[in-house]
Design an enzyme around this catalytic site. Sequence first.
Site, PDB file in Angstrom:
ATOM      1  N   SER A  83     -13.990  15.311   1.950  1.00 58.12           N
ATOM      2  CA  SER A  83     -12.773  15.397   1.147  1.00 58.12           C
ATOM      3  C   SER A  83     -12.590  16.848   0.719  1.00 58.12           C
ATOM      4  O   SER A  83     -13.454  17.695   0.982  1.00 58.12           O
ATOM      5  CB  SER A  83     -12.906  14.501  -0.079  1.00 58.12           C
ATOM      6  OG  SER A  83     -13.942  15.024  -0.896  1.00 58.12           O
ATOM      7  N   ASP A 128     -11.172  14.734   5.237  1.00 60.51           N
ATOM      8  CA  ASP A 128     -10.806  13.513   4.520  1.00 60.51           C
ATOM      9  C   ASP A 128      -9.885  13.850   3.332  1.00 60.51           C
ATOM     10  O   ASP A 128      -9.910  14.965   2.818  1.00 60.51           O
ATOM     11  CB  ASP A 128     -12.110  12.844   4.041  1.00 60.51           C
ATOM     12  CG  ASP A 128     -11.950  11.352   3.825  1.00 60.51           C
ATOM     13  OD1 ASP A 128     -10.920  10.794   4.246  1.00 60.51           O
ATOM     14  OD2 ASP A 128     -12.869  10.740   3.234  1.00 60.51           O
ATOM     15  N   HIS A 129      -9.095  12.891   2.926  1.00 64.75           N
ATOM     16  CA  HIS A 129      -8.182  12.991   1.766  1.00 64.75           C
ATOM     17  C   HIS A 129      -7.740  14.412   1.415  1.00 64.75           C
ATOM     18  O   HIS A 129      -8.208  15.012   0.458  1.00 64.75           O
ATOM     19  CB  HIS A 129      -8.783  12.305   0.550  1.00 64.75           C
ATOM     20  CG  HIS A 129      -8.937  10.834   0.782  1.00 64.75           C
ATOM     21  ND1 HIS A 129      -7.863   9.977   0.837  1.00 64.75           N
ATOM     22  CD2 HIS A 129     -10.022  10.086   1.068  1.00 64.75           C
ATOM     23  CE1 HIS A 129      -8.287   8.758   1.114  1.00 64.75           C
ATOM     24  NE2 HIS A 129      -9.592   8.795   1.276  1.00 64.75           N
ATOM     25  N   ASP A 165      -3.156  12.783   2.810  1.00 65.13           N
ATOM     26  CA  ASP A 165      -2.990  11.686   1.851  1.00 65.13           C
ATOM     27  C   ASP A 165      -2.010  12.017   0.733  1.00 65.13           C
ATOM     28  O   ASP A 165      -2.365  12.638  -0.251  1.00 65.13           O
ATOM     29  CB  ASP A 165      -4.369  11.332   1.265  1.00 65.13           C
ATOM     30  CG  ASP A 165      -4.282  10.187   0.266  1.00 65.13           C
ATOM     31  OD1 ASP A 165      -3.185   9.615   0.099  1.00 65.13           O
ATOM     32  OD2 ASP A 165      -5.311   9.861  -0.345  1.00 65.13           O
ATOM     33  N   GLU A 203      -1.395   7.965   4.992  1.00 68.15           N
ATOM     34  CA  GLU A 203      -1.859   6.934   4.059  1.00 68.15           C
ATOM     35  C   GLU A 203      -0.677   6.259   3.368  1.00 68.15           C
ATOM     36  O   GLU A 203       0.210   6.949   2.869  1.00 68.15           O
ATOM     37  CB  GLU A 203      -2.719   7.569   2.957  1.00 68.15           C
ATOM     38  CG  GLU A 203      -3.735   8.575   3.444  1.00 68.15           C
ATOM     39  CD  GLU A 203      -4.987   7.918   3.965  1.00 68.15           C
ATOM     40  OE1 GLU A 203      -5.244   8.035   5.169  1.00 68.15           O
ATOM     41  OE2 GLU A 203      -5.689   7.273   3.165  1.00 68.15           O
ATOM     42  N   HIS A 212     -11.461   2.301  -2.912  1.00 68.67           N
ATOM     43  CA  HIS A 212     -12.434   3.396  -2.991  1.00 68.67           C
ATOM     44  C   HIS A 212     -13.464   3.102  -4.077  1.00 68.67           C
ATOM     45  O   HIS A 212     -13.128   2.561  -5.122  1.00 68.67           O
ATOM     46  CB  HIS A 212     -11.732   4.724  -3.310  1.00 68.67           C
ATOM     47  CG  HIS A 212     -11.086   5.354  -2.112  1.00 68.67           C
ATOM     48  ND1 HIS A 212      -9.760   5.678  -2.066  1.00 68.67           N
ATOM     49  CD2 HIS A 212     -11.603   5.710  -0.913  1.00 68.67           C
ATOM     50  CE1 HIS A 212      -9.483   6.223  -0.887  1.00 68.67           C
ATOM     51  NE2 HIS A 212     -10.578   6.255  -0.165  1.00 68.67           N
ATOM     52  N   GLY A 213     -14.700   3.497  -3.817  1.00 74.04           N
ATOM     53  CA  GLY A 213     -15.756   3.312  -4.812  1.00 74.04           C
ATOM     54  C   GLY A 213     -16.307   1.897  -4.800  1.00 74.04           C
ATOM     55  O   GLY A 213     -15.912   1.055  -3.985  1.00 74.04           O
ATOM     56  N   HIS A 249     -10.348   2.596   4.703  1.00 72.78           N
ATOM     57  CA  HIS A 249     -11.023   3.435   3.704  1.00 72.78           C
ATOM     58  C   HIS A 249     -11.780   2.536   2.734  1.00 72.78           C
ATOM     59  O   HIS A 249     -11.511   1.347   2.635  1.00 72.78           O
ATOM     60  CB  HIS A 249     -10.001   4.270   2.935  1.00 72.78           C
ATOM     61  CG  HIS A 249      -9.528   5.459   3.695  1.00 72.78           C
ATOM     62  ND1 HIS A 249      -9.971   6.731   3.441  1.00 72.78           N
ATOM     63  CD2 HIS A 249      -8.677   5.562   4.739  1.00 72.78           C
ATOM     64  CE1 HIS A 249      -9.401   7.563   4.276  1.00 72.78           C
ATOM     65  NE2 HIS A 249      -8.603   6.898   5.088  1.00 72.78           N
ATOM     66  N   ASN A 270     -18.625   5.856   2.045  1.00 75.93           N
ATOM     67  CA  ASN A 270     -19.033   7.016   1.253  1.00 75.93           C
ATOM     68  C   ASN A 270     -19.969   6.596   0.115  1.00 75.93           C
ATOM     69  O   ASN A 270     -21.126   7.024   0.067  1.00 75.93           O
ATOM     70  CB  ASN A 270     -17.791   7.750   0.708  1.00 75.93           C
ATOM     71  CG  ASN A 270     -18.145   9.102   0.072  1.00 75.93           C
ATOM     72  OD1 ASN A 270     -19.302   9.447  -0.076  1.00 75.93           O
ATOM     73  ND2 ASN A 270     -17.142   9.871  -0.296  1.00 75.93           N
TER      74      ASN A 270
HETATM   75 ZN   LIG Z   1     -10.853   7.289   1.625  1.00 74.62          ZN
END
Ligand SMILES: [Zn+2]
Length: 294
Positions: free
Chosen positions: A48, A80-81, A102, A134, A181-182, A215, A239
């Site tokens: 990222s 990424d992003h 993104d 995205e 995400h996360g 993602h 990630n």
């Molecule tokens: Zn992502």
Amino acid sequence: MRCLRDLLQKAQQSGVAIGHFNISDLVLVKAVFAAARELSVPVLVGLSEGEREFVGTRQIAAFVRSLREEFDFPIFLNADHTHSLAKGIEAAKAGFDSIVFDLSALPIEENVRQTKQAVEALKAINPSMLVEGEIGDIGTGSEIHESSPDLSKGLSTPEEAKQFVESTRVDILAPAVGNMHGMLRSMVQGETKKRLDIERIAGIKQAARVFLTLHGGSGTDDEDLRKAIAAGINIVHINTELRVAWRHGLEHGLAKQPDEVVPYKILPSVVDSVKQVVGSRLKLFNGRHVGHGA
Ligand SMILES: [Zn+2]
């Protein structure tokens, strides 16, 4: 060496997906590369904007290129992003193979307008660079979240996906299909799993007719990942699972040798811990048997 587009095409025909793993140091690169080589499968490493700032955009491009050339191995690099064209141009000039542009936080019309401009500008620098757009809301931050955000209103529709792809001419689309995400703390502990909207993925694939990225794959149910790949997902991003493994590996390495100060004697614990996660995910994405305890 085949290019990333060819490998994605081949993966699509074989019903498998390419694993994308975020890295923010060379220990993570080492672990991802070792796992992919062991399984002989192509792999994408991604950074990222924050990760690139820490490692160095041109430096990581040189490092990954040197692995690809010396070992004649299909390891590719993704920006990424990326939230601005300036950062995208920097990655394109450094030789990244693909970019996630993104602007999904902007209203859709503005996302379309600026993504279209970015596709043109980036292809002018490197025509073979793949550009991913995205849409929808999948939350931010590949870290541990205490509570689950309400992402139900931000799910992507096949109509929106088709329109976005036709207007922007992106090579790859990242839709919102139940992914996030996360990870929640309960996911890190293995008590809960993310679930995906498989029908939505199939509908979007049929309408948009481009490569699709998932993602926020960390903590997702294995069977849902298999079904998502069968429904048209071509790239899966992991990630947070790596970050958790990185920290556990480091804590283990330090605890095991409390008086050690030599990094290359401590850090193999981190490589092992991350490599195990990457290997297990790569097996799943590539339709290999996933053993217990992996
Ligand atoms: Zn992502």
